[in-house]
Structures are given as C-alpha cells and as structure tokens.
Design a protein around this motif. Structure first.
Motif, PDB file in Angstrom:
ATOM      1  N   LEU A 180       0.822  -1.218   0.000  1.00 21.58           N
ATOM      2  CA  LEU A 180       0.000   0.000   0.000  1.00 21.58           C
ATOM      3  C   LEU A 180       0.854   1.265   0.000  1.00 21.58           C
ATOM      4  O   LEU A 180       0.434   2.300  -0.541  1.00 21.58           O
ATOM      5  CB  LEU A 180      -0.916  -0.005   1.234  1.00 21.58           C
ATOM      6  CG  LEU A 180      -1.958  -1.114   1.306  1.00 21.58           C
ATOM      7  CD1 LEU A 180      -2.763  -1.015   2.609  1.00 21.58           C
ATOM      8  CD2 LEU A 180      -2.904  -1.048   0.110  1.00 21.58           C
ATOM      9  N   PHE A 181       2.055   1.181   0.618  1.00 22.82           N
ATOM     10  CA  PHE A 181       2.907   2.370   0.700  1.00 22.82           C
ATOM     11  C   PHE A 181       4.047   2.337  -0.324  1.00 22.82           C
ATOM     12  O   PHE A 181       4.906   3.222  -0.305  1.00 22.82           O
ATOM     13  CB  PHE A 181       3.502   2.487   2.110  1.00 22.82           C
ATOM     14  CG  PHE A 181       2.502   2.936   3.140  1.00 22.82           C
ATOM     15  CD1 PHE A 181       2.360   4.289   3.440  1.00 22.82           C
ATOM     16  CD2 PHE A 181       1.703   2.019   3.801  1.00 22.82           C
ATOM     17  CE1 PHE A 181       1.454   4.705   4.389  1.00 22.82           C
ATOM     18  CE2 PHE A 181       0.792   2.433   4.750  1.00 22.82           C
ATOM     19  CZ  PHE A 181       0.652   3.778   5.045  1.00 22.82           C
ATOM     20  N   ALA A 182       4.068   1.334  -1.181  1.00 17.50           N
ATOM     21  CA  ALA A 182       5.174   1.216  -2.146  1.00 17.50           C
ATOM     22  C   ALA A 182       5.208   2.391  -3.113  1.00 17.50           C
ATOM     23  O   ALA A 182       6.281   2.957  -3.391  1.00 17.50           O
ATOM     24  CB  ALA A 182       5.055  -0.100  -2.909  1.00 17.50           C
ATOM     25  N   MET A 183       4.059   2.817  -3.638  1.00 13.00           N
ATOM     26  CA  MET A 183       4.029   3.917  -4.600  1.00 13.00           C
ATOM     27  C   MET A 183       4.449   5.222  -3.943  1.00 13.00           C
ATOM     28  O   MET A 183       5.206   6.026  -4.525  1.00 13.00           O
ATOM     29  CB  MET A 183       2.629   4.048  -5.192  1.00 13.00           C
ATOM     30  CG  MET A 183       2.523   5.108  -6.276  1.00 13.00           C
ATOM     31  SD  MET A 183       0.916   5.109  -7.076  1.00 13.00           S
ATOM     32  CE  MET A 183       0.980   3.512  -7.894  1.00 13.00           C
ATOM     33  N   ARG A 184       4.023   5.459  -2.735  1.00  6.46           N
ATOM     34  CA  ARG A 184       4.407   6.690  -2.037  1.00  6.46           C
ATOM     35  C   ARG A 184       5.906   6.717  -1.790  1.00  6.46           C
ATOM     36  O   ARG A 184       6.547   7.761  -1.955  1.00  6.46           O
ATOM     37  CB  ARG A 184       3.645   6.774  -0.707  1.00  6.46           C
ATOM     38  CG  ARG A 184       3.994   8.000   0.117  1.00  6.46           C
ATOM     39  CD  ARG A 184       3.189   8.017   1.391  1.00  6.46           C
ATOM     40  NE  ARG A 184       3.698   9.005   2.331  1.00  6.46           N
ATOM     41  CZ  ARG A 184       3.242   9.166   3.565  1.00  6.46           C
ATOM     42  NH1 ARG A 184       2.259   8.390   4.012  1.00  6.46           N
ATOM     43  NH2 ARG A 184       3.758  10.089   4.350  1.00  6.46           N
ATOM     44  N   ALA A 185       6.456   5.563  -1.410  1.00  6.53           N
ATOM     45  CA  ALA A 185       7.900   5.504  -1.194  1.00  6.53           C
ATOM     46  C   ALA A 185       8.657   5.759  -2.495  1.00  6.53           C
ATOM     47  O   ALA A 185       9.688   6.458  -2.505  1.00  6.53           O
ATOM     48  CB  ALA A 185       8.280   4.142  -0.622  1.00  6.53           C
ATOM     49  N   GLN A 186       8.140   5.232  -3.583  1.00  3.60           N
ATOM     50  CA  GLN A 186       8.783   5.430  -4.882  1.00  3.60           C
ATOM     51  C   GLN A 186       8.734   6.897  -5.270  1.00  3.60           C
ATOM     52  O   GLN A 186       9.708   7.435  -5.809  1.00  3.60           O
ATOM     53  CB  GLN A 186       8.098   4.560  -5.927  1.00  3.60           C
ATOM     54  CG  GLN A 186       8.770   4.595  -7.287  1.00  3.60           C
ATOM     55  CD  GLN A 186       8.103   3.645  -8.270  1.00  3.60           C
ATOM     56  OE1 GLN A 186       7.126   2.970  -7.936  1.00  3.60           O
ATOM     57  NE2 GLN A 186       8.631   3.593  -9.485  1.00  3.60           N
ATOM     58  N   GLU A 187       7.613   7.569  -5.030  1.00  4.19           N
ATOM     59  CA  GLU A 187       7.485   8.982  -5.365  1.00  4.19           C
ATOM     60  C   GLU A 187       8.472   9.836  -4.589  1.00  4.19           C
ATOM     61  O   GLU A 187       8.989  10.838  -5.096  1.00  4.19           O
ATOM     62  CB  GLU A 187       6.057   9.455  -5.103  1.00  4.19           C
ATOM     63  CG  GLU A 187       5.031   8.860  -6.059  1.00  4.19           C
ATOM     64  CD  GLU A 187       3.616   9.266  -5.696  1.00  4.19           C
ATOM     65  OE1 GLU A 187       3.449   9.899  -4.614  1.00  4.19           O
ATOM     66  OE2 GLU A 187       2.696   8.962  -6.462  1.00  4.19           O
ATOM     67  N   LYS A 188       8.767   9.457  -3.333  1.00  2.00           N
ATOM     68  CA  LYS A 188       9.693  10.234  -2.510  1.00  2.00           C
ATOM     69  C   LYS A 188      11.135   9.774  -2.696  1.00  2.00           C
ATOM     70  O   LYS A 188      12.051  10.351  -2.086  1.00  2.00           O
ATOM     71  CB  LYS A 188       9.324  10.111  -1.029  1.00  2.00           C
ATOM     72  CG  LYS A 188       8.020  10.796  -0.670  1.00  2.00           C
ATOM     73  CD  LYS A 188       7.826  10.831   0.844  1.00  2.00           C
ATOM     74  CE  LYS A 188       8.891  11.696   1.502  1.00  2.00           C
ATOM     75  NZ  LYS A 188       8.681  11.847   2.961  1.00  2.00           N
ATOM     76  N   GLY A 189      11.351   8.755  -3.506  1.00  2.00           N
ATOM     77  CA  GLY A 189      12.707   8.272  -3.718  1.00  2.00           C
ATOM     78  C   GLY A 189      13.257   7.532  -2.509  1.00  2.00           C
ATOM     79  O   GLY A 189      14.458   7.624  -2.223  1.00  2.00           O
ATOM     80  N   ILE A 190      12.400   6.805  -1.798  1.00  2.00           N
ATOM     81  CA  ILE A 190      12.802   6.069  -0.598  1.00  2.00           C
ATOM     82  C   ILE A 190      12.728   4.578  -0.912  1.00  2.00           C
ATOM     83  O   ILE A 190      11.758   4.092  -1.512  1.00  2.00           O
ATOM     84  CB  ILE A 190      11.884   6.410   0.587  1.00  2.00           C
ATOM     85  CG1 ILE A 190      11.995   7.906   0.928  1.00  2.00           C
ATOM     86  CG2 ILE A 190      12.221   5.560   1.801  1.00  2.00           C
ATOM     87  CD1 ILE A 190      10.997   8.354   1.978  1.00  2.00           C
TER      88      ILE A 190
END
Length: 471
Positions: free
Chosen positions: A335-345
C-alpha cells in the motif's frame, strides 16, 4: 439502624442464643439424670439414719424406741419414713413438711434383690402428687419377734425433685456466667464492629467526596481481609475514574487546541467570501478549496480522537482471529510502495515465517500503516525504510520498522506516544499527532506494546511486540 449497632446486637443475640441452648441442654441432661441424682442424695441422707436405727435395734431397743428415733431423724432431715408390712401396707409413717404424702396407706414395693439383707431403691408415683424415690431396708433380721405387727421393711423416701427444681440450684452460676459472657461479647462486638465499620466509613466518605468532584481519593488498606479487598477495589475504581476524567479533560483540550486552527482558517476564508475580499472567481475558488480541506482535516481529527477515546476506554471490541503477520506486513508495504517510490525512498521487507498472532487484522493493519506512514514522513529522499518480522521466542512476534531519518531527540522520546505532543522546529517532528497514540493503544489492546528507539547508524526504530496464539 446503623451497621455498628447491628453488629453489636447480632453478637449479643448470638451469645444469648448460645446460652439458651446450653441451658436447654443442661436442663435435658438434668431431666435424664434426676432419678440418679435423687437416689445418690437419698443414700447420703438415709444410710446414716438406717445405721443408727439398726444399732438401736441390735442394742435390744424396742420397735417404739427405734420409731421415735426415726421420727426425730425425719424431723431433722425432712426424709419421709414408712414402716411397711409384707403386704405393702403402711404400718407407721412420718411425713414432715410433705402433707401431700400423709394419706398414703400402701406402698407397693418392687421385688427385693436376692440378698434380703441389702437395701433396694425404687420410685412410687401418685397422680397429681408427684413421684417418690425411696430406699427400702429389710427389718426381718433386726427384730427377733415374729409378731405380725412387726413391719418387714423400713422405707426412707424423698419427693423426686423436678428438672426445673434442680435447675434452680444451678441457676445462679449460670446467670453470672451468662452475664459475664454477655459483657465480654459486647466489648468484643464493639471492637469487631469498629474494625469493620471504620474501613466502610472511610470508603463511604471517600465515595461522597468523589461524588462532589474530588477524584483524587484513596483509602488505606486496613481491617479484615474482606475490608482490604473492598478498599483495594475502591482505589482501583477511583483510579479508573480519575483516568477517565483526565482522558475527558485531555479530549476536550485536544479538540479545543487542534480544531482552533482549521476553524480559524474556515472562518477567515468564509468572511473573505462574504465581505467581498475575495472578489474574483479564482480567489473564491481558492477560499472554497481551503474551507473544504480544513473541514476534511477537522473531521479526520475528530474521528481519530473519538476512536482513540473508545480504544482507551475499552469500548471497541476486537474481532480476534489468527493473523499471519508476514502476510499482513507485505500487504501494508504494497500500500505504501508507490508513495515511497514517489519520494525516492527504498522500502524493503524481511518476513520470515513466524507463529500466528491472535488479533484483529484490521486494527493491526492500522498499526503497521501508521508506523510506515510515520517512517516515510520523516525519511529524506534517498533514504531507506525497512520492515523486519522476527520471533525472539515462541510466544512473541516482533515487527520492527526502521528508517534513516533524523532520529528521535532525547527530549521528545518520553512524549513520543502522547497525543498532539508539540516539539520544537528542529526536532524529528513538530507534533506527534494521533497516529502513534492510536497504534500504541491498539497494540496494548492485543496484549502487546510498542517501543521506540534510535536505530544504530541513525534514524528511528519502532518495534511492535505481540503475543502469539501458542500462549
């Protein structure tokens, strides 16, 4: 009637009842043994009389002389004297102070023993007169004359004393013993009543003060074990009430504090739209968007506060079932994979097989989601967030969420799970909000807890400990 007076009266009543039972038992025993007592008493009084009469007869005294001596003895002792022939007819009699027996003409004696020289005992009852207990002494060997006027038996008798009459002889000692026992029991009852009444009074007074709003009450654990348990239960209740009141005050304070900013923003932009400050369409649209965003944030805050209050008060029922923690962690990470990708984490997981946990899967997902959200929020671009599932023992499962953010300042650490705690601008966060507070309460509701510490090499690590179903 007060509790103290009831305790004293109940103890006194028990003592009186016990004394009455003892008196009744003694009365029954006296009733059963009264004949035996009467015979023993009769022997004590009549054996000397018979011995004296026998001595006179063997000294060649006449029957009249012996009789006169028996009359004197009867007058002194009160013993009834009868001379009875072989047919049971009373030849002579002396009944001092016993007029009820003066008219006796016959005494049907019981059969004698084989040894005619020995006395024998018996009882003789007349209707409405009572019962005589007697000792019959043979006279055949005392007088040599074979004249039919010579009586064959000397009967010495006494009225059989009733059980109540015997009880009268014991009444005074029993009365004194009863009064002493009653006095001692009254003193002991007062002392015991005080030991029971005073702890109850303290609890009552403390409850009255709580009813007036003084919630910081605690009573000492003194008195009998039951009173100690009552005081302990009251103290626990008072502590719960105190915490409930504190939670209510915190809730009101939190609502007042957190809603002030969105309400101020809503009011400001609404006034701008009303008084014409926002004249063009773009300004009105921006004002409406701010009002919408702030109202949504305000509703989210209220929902979170209400949910936290329900969890803390135990009003939320957990739907417990075996939960596969590795699978749940992988789901949350997706669920948080896309958000992490957007922030470069870089978001990574390590989920080995561990024992299942008995819990509410939706609530546990909320816990892990809050921790992942918190980690991503405070991890800079290019950082790492790692989720590790491990089982240090067969009865415990741990989920560790580690980030590479600025870490947890020492002054913030004790307040990390407090709702809306405000830190300074250089700290890890400007405020803890409600996410971590809700996560900790959910973990505790499952019998576990959450710990936070700075990770080795920088960043923060949050560890969720949950009991497994093997417990």
């Amino acid at each position: 009637m007060s509790l103290r007076l009831r305790l004293v009266l109940s103890h006194a009543l028990i003592v009186v009842l016990c004394l009455c039972i003892v008196a009744g038992a003694v009365l029954i025993l006296l009733q059963q043994y009264r004949v035996r007592f009467a015979v023993a008493r009769l022997d004590d009084m009549t054996i000397p009389i018979y011995i004296q009469a026998r001595s006179l007869a063997r000294g060649q005294a006449s029957l009249d002389e012996v009789w006169n001596n028996l009359v004197d003895q009867a007058q002194e002792t009160g013993v009834l004297v009868f001379l009875v022939d072989e047919e049971g007819n009373v030849v002579r009699k002396e009944t001092p102070s016993s007029g009820a027996w003066a008219n006796i003409q016959t005494l049907p004696l019981q059969e004698q023993t084989e040894d005619a020289s020995q006395p024998y005992h018996g009882t003789y009852r007349l209707p409405r007169r009572g019962t005589l207990v007697y000792a019959a002494y043979p006279l055949a060997s005392l007088f040599n004359s074979q004249s039919p006027t010579i009586p064959s038996t000397l009967v010495l008798a006494m009225p059989l004393t009733g059980a109540l009459a015997l009880w009268a002889g014991f009444a005074q000692p029993f009365v004194w013993a009863g009064l002493i026992a009653l006095a001692i029991s009254a003193v002991l009852a007062i002392v015991l009543a005080r030991s029971v009444y005073r702890p109850i009074r303290r609890v009552t007074d403390a409850a009255d003060r709580m009813a007036r709003g003084q919630y910081g009450q605690a009573v000492p654990l003194t008195g009998p074990p039951e009173m100690k348990r009552l005081a302990q239960a009251f103290n626990q209740m008072a502590s719960q009430v105190r915490r409930s009141q504190q939670r209510l005050r915190d809730f009101v304070a939190d609502v007042s504090h957190e809603l002030r900013s969105p309400l101020t923003a809503i009011r400001g932009f609404a006034e701008a739209m009303v008084d014409g400050t926002a004249r063009d369409g773009e300004a009105k649209t921006r004002s409406a968007q701010v009002i919408h965003d702030e109202s949504v944030r305000m509703m989210r805050l209220v929902d979170d506060l209400l949910e936290l209050s329900r969890i803390e008060s135990g009003q939320i029922q957990m739907s417990l079932e075996p939960v596969d923690i590795p699978g749940l962690v992988l789901h949350c990470a997706e669920l948080f994979a896309m958000r992490a990708q957007e922030k470069g984490i870089a978001l990574s997981t390590e989920t080995p097989q561990v024992p299942p946990v008995l819990g509410d899967i939706d609530r546990l997902e909320q816990v892990f989601s809050n921790l992942l959200d918190n980690a991503l929020k405070h991890t800079p671009e290019g950082g790492d967030v790692r989720v590790l599932v491990r089982s240090p023992s067969p009865h415990v499962v741990e989920v560790a969420v580690t980030d590479t953010g600025p870490g947890i300042p020492q002054e913030v650490s004790p307040h990390l799970f407090e709702r809306f705690y405000q830190a300074d601008a250089t700290s890890r966060q400007t405020g803890t909000g409600l996410g971590l507070a809700i996560a900790r309460e959910v973990a505790r509701a499952h019998g576990g807890d959450i710990q936070a510490r700075n990770a080795v090499g920088g960043g923060a690590e949050f560890v969720v400990r949950l009991p497994t179903t093997s417990l």
